[in-house]
Scaffold this active site. Structure first.
Site, PDB file in Angstrom:
ATOM      1  CE  LYS A  15    -100.497  41.231 -53.287  1.00 48.33           C
ATOM      2  NZ  LYS A  15    -100.443  42.514 -53.017  1.00 48.33           N
ATOM      3  N   PRO A  99     -89.108  38.993 -53.122  1.00 47.72           N
ATOM      4  CG  PRO A  99     -89.335  41.343 -53.893  1.00 47.72           C
ATOM      5  CD  PRO A  99     -89.581  39.849 -54.432  1.00 47.72           C
ATOM      6  N   GLY A 101     -91.786  41.785 -47.712  1.00 50.01           N
ATOM      7  CA  GLY A 101     -92.151  43.121 -47.449  1.00 50.01           C
ATOM      8  C   GLY A 101     -92.167  43.999 -48.519  1.00 50.01           C
ATOM      9  CG  LEU A 104     -94.075  42.105 -54.935  1.00 45.51           C
ATOM     10  CD1 LEU A 104     -92.607  41.823 -55.397  1.00 45.51           C
ATOM     11  CD2 LEU A 104     -94.843  42.562 -56.048  1.00 45.51           C
ATOM     12  N   GLY A 105     -96.918  39.626 -52.039  1.00 43.50           N
ATOM     13  CA  GLY A 105     -97.849  38.479 -51.733  1.00 43.50           C
ATOM     14  C   GLY A 105     -97.200  37.383 -51.560  1.00 43.50           C
ATOM     15  N   GLY A 106     -95.608  37.207 -51.508  1.00 46.93           N
ATOM     16  CA  GLY A 106     -94.967  36.219 -51.529  1.00 46.93           C
ATOM     17  C   GLY A 106     -95.247  34.976 -50.398  1.00 46.93           C
ATOM     18  N   GLY A 107     -95.257  35.574 -49.228  1.00 44.83           N
ATOM     19  CA  GLY A 107     -95.721  34.531 -48.308  1.00 44.83           C
ATOM     20  C   GLY A 107     -97.075  33.880 -48.360  1.00 44.83           C
ATOM     21  CB  SER A 108    -100.366  35.572 -49.201  1.00 49.53           C
ATOM     22  OG  SER A 108    -100.320  36.306 -48.103  1.00 49.53           O
ATOM     23  CG  ASP A 141    -102.581  39.509 -50.265  1.00 47.01           C
ATOM     24  OD1 ASP A 141    -103.810  40.210 -50.365  1.00 47.01           O
ATOM     25  OD2 ASP A 141    -101.567  40.103 -49.996  1.00 47.01           O
TER      26      ASP A 141
END
Length: 281
Positions: A15, A99, A101, A104-108, A141
């Protein structure tokens, strides 16, 4: 990473925060914010399969992160009590492209995809609202990615209403640094008193801004350096608490032309804005 054949793959999109304003700090230390969340087609891939036992196995742990702290594992674990099949186990593989940190909300997003898919595979029968409430326990997120549509967010990011966004393409640049969200939210110079919006829309919130941006620039000169390098290509904004920066374009050709030059400056992505989460297509 080796994933066994015939294991289904599921998308977990990133995102962008097209606009982000901090409207106050609550008594519990959390911040109230307003933001426009936009899904983009930069995405991780989550591979999921049901096991014939009750074990949750994460086959792709992140170095230095205990498995029980990984968001994908935690998402499966928090959903497991609601399963309506005899054996609610899961094998999970995660292929990262978003990436870490970078805001961009990748883990969420990875966690949301696990919730959405296992809700079906385990026959939990939970509604979107139920999954959003579970997701909030994992991170602010996560509810947005479960919601699955571009949204205007309030609260800590969990109060969502769908918002219409024009078709856009973006060049996302990644400075060579990870930003600590906790450090930015606790910074004494962080803006915490932006005026709340009355009738938010894509048009009414122009010009967009990010209340965290100046603090990140102060603490992370690597981000400021890339920001200045991007300015000739168009209005540049930071997403979330950083470090990634983005420029929006009305058409793919302009975005690609800028991307070809920006990718010589730093790691970059040319991406398309999405209308909804790919799992909802």
């Amino acid at each position: 990473m080796v994933v066994p054949e015939n294991i289904p793959a599921y998308p977990a999109p990133a995102k962008l925060n097209l606009d982000l304003r901090i409207t106050g700090q609550r008594s519990d230390g959390y911040h109230d914010l307003e933001s426009i969340f936009c899904l983009i087609d930069l995405q991780d891939t989550v591979y999921l399969a049901v096991r014939n036992d009750n074990k949750i196995i994460l086959h792709t742990p992140v170095a230095g992160v205990p498995i029980e702290c990984d968001l994908t594992y935690r998402a499966a674990a928090i959903l497991q009590p609601y399963a309506n099949i005899e054996f609610a186990g899961a094998d999970i593989w995660l292929e990262k492209r978003i990436p870490m940190g970078g805001g961009l909300g990748g883990g969420s997003s990875d966690a949301a995809t696990v919730l959405m898919v296992l809700n079906r595979l385990w026959k939990c029968g939970l509604s979107c609202s139920d999954l959003m409430n579970l997701g909030l326990k994992l991170g602010a997120d996560v509810p947005f990615f479960v919601f699955g549509k571009n949204a205007f967010a309030r609260g800590v990011g969990e109060k969502l209403q769908a918002i219409n966004l024009p078709k856009q393409w973006f060049v996302v640049a990644r400075p060579p640094v990870e930003v600590s969200t906790a450090a930015i939210f606790s910074h004494r110079r962080l803006t915490r008193d932006s005026e709340p919006s009355i009738m938010p829309s894509f048009e009414s919130l122009q010009p967009f801004r990010n209340d965290m941006q100046e603090v990140v620039f102060q603490e992370y000169p690597e981000v400021l350096k890339v920001y200045k390098q991007l300015e000739p290509f168009g209005k540049t904004l930071m997403t979330g608490s950083g470090s990634c920066l983005f420029i929006s374009f009305e058409n793919k050709e302009e975005a690609l032309a800028a991307y070809r030059q920006i990718s010589d400056i730093c790691e970059a992505y040319c991406v398309e804005g999405l209308i909804r989460h790919p799992l909802l297509q």
